[in-house]
Design an enzyme around this catalytic site. Structure first.
Site, PDB file in Angstrom:
ATOM      1  CD  GLU A  86      -3.041  -0.938   2.278  1.00  0.00           C
ATOM      2  OE1 GLU A  86      -2.785  -0.224   3.260  1.00  0.00           O
ATOM      3  OE2 GLU A  86      -4.096  -1.572   2.157  1.00  0.00           O
TER       4      GLU A  86
ATOM      5  CD  GLU B  21      -3.761  -6.140   3.177  1.00  0.00           C
ATOM      6  OE1 GLU B  21      -4.471  -5.340   3.820  1.00  0.00           O
ATOM      7  OE2 GLU B  21      -2.532  -6.063   3.119  1.00  0.00           O
TER       8      GLU B  21
HETATM    9  C1  GLA Z   1      -3.865  -2.445   5.423  1.00  0.00           C
HETATM   10  C2  GLA Z   1      -2.543  -3.169   5.487  1.00  0.00           C
HETATM   11  C3  GLA Z   1      -2.568  -4.411   6.334  1.00  0.00           C
HETATM   12  C4  GLA Z   1      -3.349  -4.164   7.601  1.00  0.00           C
HETATM   13  C5  GLA Z   1      -4.747  -3.704   7.251  1.00  0.00           C
HETATM   14  C6  GLA Z   1      -5.625  -3.502   8.456  1.00  0.00           C
HETATM   15  O1  GLA Z   1      -4.664  -2.847   4.406  1.00  0.00           O
HETATM   16  O2  GLA Z   1      -2.070  -3.499   4.197  1.00  0.00           O
HETATM   17  O3  GLA Z   1      -1.234  -4.768   6.634  1.00  0.00           O
HETATM   18  O4  GLA Z   1      -2.713  -3.202   8.355  1.00  0.00           O
HETATM   19  O5  GLA Z   1      -4.648  -2.475   6.587  1.00  0.00           O
HETATM   20  O6  GLA Z   1      -6.928  -3.104   8.100  1.00  0.00           O
END
Ligand code: GLA
Ligand code: ZN
Length: 675
Positions: A156, A305
């Site tokens: 991210e 995710e």
């Molecule tokens: C982001 C991160 C993850 C985690 C999530 C929690 O998407 O990539 O590592 O921290 O948030 O919601």
């Protein structure tokens, strides 16, 4: 595709299910139990390593990869493949301590503190060197591993650094782009407020409200910085990877820190992280996010995710309803996801995210939601044969999404409630509500497959794009141009013409003036009536065939009785210009009118809250994914006698869908069946 990207299209042979797994948080004796539970949930993939730098390289140049070798091997024995993340989002403490300049600086000049994430300076030479070393070692070690099917670069991307080094790099970028200071001064009209620059070193990084040309160029520079940082990693990885092994980055949907199309260019596969946060899924808005990500590379994507039950970062971290995670998984698949991975498998006993949703709790036992994931595992297995190699049915409608236009408007909203993405979604939602597939694409994507293109607030436009849009409108094809389009050039300077600038002629109107609205204005037309809010333009017809779709009622004198929206013909094509931000009902009528005139068919008619998505498999067979996004039972009338693949049933006519129910349907062949 750039020369960096692998020529292989990532395999979509099966739907993957999995989670982010951090074996480094747990004693090795626990791993077999974790993996057994994963296997029992129908997992096929685990993502690992993306925050493990301090475990991989506990001291400069000293590498420990054997633990991950063992984890990958154990997973593989259970039929679970691995995706590895490069760990650059979380540098080790020895690194940031020895090289403090690797930490980013915020707009107030404060250097980031160690111990969070993505807090590195993306342009730091020392960070690049450290990245080179760790990614090189990982690539050499794990590149040949047949159980590693893909790689995620970093995690991210999201930071903007304001350090002196970034500033110098920005100045060099400008010098390269403009060639001379005269050109820069000219394009940015720097004589205004005495901003004129006589040396590159004088150009600042904009903080807050600044010269529009400077602000836009800085965002483009940040984009370029991430492209370079990512390319550095891709170039190291690629030569070590087996054919078919892909590289991705996990993006954050509409995040606007950089141009996602540019950063996605060097990747094989786009992926994203979907969190509902507080409350429940709004499938029209979330569907747009999936379609956005599918549009990064205009192909299927991974949901790298997603939320197991709840998050930990909202004011109130509510849990999803029972059944809602399952609809989310199918919603993603319906829009083109080939994988669904939860974040995360089990929460670490300490660390910032102790309260985040997981599948396995601190005691090591599965949480109640584990069962639902298990259900998704069965679903994916049952649907695997029919969905193999499938992708969403080709859309006839495209919505253009343009970062430059978005940044330009964000820098000068003119109305605090004018939000580029909200406005774009205002066009997306009424179409999605009717189950009509939409692509969200960048302005340089090919236009040929579409019959309708919507250009919401295409603020910045150059001659080439204007030409391509003019070229598009012909025969039966239609273009919707909306307010705030055709206003500026690529330097964020006003065009010396009235909006929509180079599109005025084909739109058959020009914008005489625009009004930010504090109250609603009545809008009246034969098909479209209601109110306008936030923004209203006064349109002047440029020819006598331009027809008004609706007019403003009494308001401020300037807008009274003027056209709200118009329609014009060009080479047998039709161009709509919409000069106001209509209320939701009027907007629904407008979009029903536009798509109805083109006879764009819905995937299927469904009651409110039930969505129908269509994928087409390699055999050309249509697969309809029906999703009840509501907590109540719903009735749906099927278009044909169907085979339902999750329960292996033959169904037809009007069927009942359970709360949060899902059906995966193909047309039943004619003739007798044994159901
Ligand atoms: C982001 C991160 C993850 C985690 C999530 C929690 O998407 O990539 O590592 O921290 O948030 O919601
Ligand atoms: Zn920096």
């Amino acid at each position: 595709m750039t020369e960096n990207a692998s020529p292989e299209t990532p395999p979509a042979a099966r739907l993957h299910l999995g989670a982010a797994y951090y074996p480094e948080h747990w004693p090795e004796e626990r791993w077999p139990e974790d993996i057994r539970l994963m296997q029992e949930a129908g997992f096929t993939v685990a993502r690992m390593g993306e925050f493990a730098w301090s475990t991989f390289e506990p001291a400069e140049g000293e590498f420990h990869f054997d633990w991950l070798d063992r984890a990958i091997a154990l997973l593989a024995e259970a039929g679970i493949v691995s995706v590895l993340g490069t760990p650059t989002a979380a540098p080790p403490a020895w690194l940031t301590h020895a090289y403090p300049d690797t930490l980013a600086v915020d707009e107030h000049g404060r250097r980031a503190q160690h111990g969070n994430r993505c807090h590195y300076c993306v342009n730091s030479t020392e960070y690049h060197a450290a990245t080179h070393r760790i990614v090189g070692a990982l690539a050499e070690h794990f590149g040949p591993n047949p159980h590693v099917i893909g790689w995620q670069i970093d995690n991210e991307f999201n930071r903007t650094c304001y350090c002196d080094h970034c500033r110098a790099r920005f100045q060099a970028y400008l010098a390269e782009r403009f060639g001379t200071l005269e050109a820069l001064n000219e394009h940015w009209t720097t004589a205004y407020w005495s901003q004129t620059y006589s040396a590159w070193e004088q150009v600042p990084i904009p903080i807050g409200y600044h010269n529009p040309g400077l602000m836009l160029a800085f965002r483009q520079f940040v984009t370029e910085s991430y492209c370079q940082f990512q390319r550095l990693q891709i170039d190291i990885l690629r030569p070590h990877l087996q054919p078919g092994v892909w590289i991705t980055h996990n993006f954050m949907q509409w995040f606007d820190g950089f141009d996602h199309y540019k950063v996605a260019e060097d990747l094989d596969l786009a992926s994203w992280d979907w969190y509902v946060g507080m409350g429940h899924v709004d499938h029209l808005t979330c569907g747009a996010a999936h379609d956005l990500v599918r549009g990064y590379k205009r192909r299927n994507f991974w949901l790298m995710e997603t939320q197991p039950g709840r998050v930990n970062w909202k004011p109130v971290n509510t849990a999803l309803d029972r059944g809602e995670m399952r609809t989310m998984a199918w919603h993603a698949v319906g829009h083109g996801a080939d994988a669904v991975l939860y974040w995360q498998w089990r929460s670490a006993l300490n660390g910032q995210e102790q309260y985040h949703g997981v599948l396995i709790d601190q005691s090591g036992q599965p949480l109640p939601i584990y069962e639902e994931v298990q259900q998704i595992g069965y679903d994916f297995e049952n649907a695997a044969p029919i969905l193999a190699g499938s992708k969403p049915a080709p859309a006839e409608i495209a919505i253009l999404n343009d970062y430059d236009s978005r940044w330009a408007i964000k820098g000068q909203r003119h109305h605090e409630d004018f939000d580029y993405v909200e406005h774009l979604l205002h066009y997306y939602r009424p179409i999605a509500l009717r189950n009509k597939p939409v692509d969200i694409i960048p302005t340089d994507a090919p236009f040929d497959q579409y019959r309708l293109i919507i250009a919401p607030a295409l603020h910045i436009i150059d001659e080439e794009l204007a030409e391509r849009l003019k070229e598009f409108v012909a025969n039966t094809r239609r273009l919707v141009i909306t307010l705030r389009s055709g206003v500026k050039d690529e330097y964020n300077a006003m065009l010396p013409t009235r909006p929509p600038g180079p599109l005025a002629k084909i739109a058959g109107i020009e914008v005489e003036d625009y009004y930010a609205l504090q109250d609603e204005i009545p809008v009246k037309g034969r098909r479209v009536s209601g109110t306008a809010r936030i923004w209203a333009e006064r349109l002047k017809p440029l020819n006598n065939i331009t027809t008004s779709i609706a007019s403003y009622g009494p308001y401020n004198g300037w807008l009274d009785d003027q056209s709200v929206a118009t329609v014009n013909m060009h080479r047998q094509g039709v161009i709509y210009y919409v000069g106001a931000y209509l209320d939701d009902r009027a907007q629904q009528s407008l979009m029903d009118m536009v798509t109805g005139q083109l006879r764009i068919e819905p995937v299927m008619q469904t009651p409110l809250g039930v969505e129908a998505c269509k994928r087409v498999n390699a055999e050309g067979e249509d697969i309809i994914i029906l999703i009840n996004h509501t907590a109540k039972e719903q009735s749906v009338t099927l278009p044909w006698p169907a085979h339902e693949h999750l329960l292996e049933l033959s169904i037809e006519g009007t069927v009942r869908m359970a709360p949060y129910g899902v059906l995966v349907l193909t047309k039943r062949p004619e003739g007798p069946t044994d159901a």
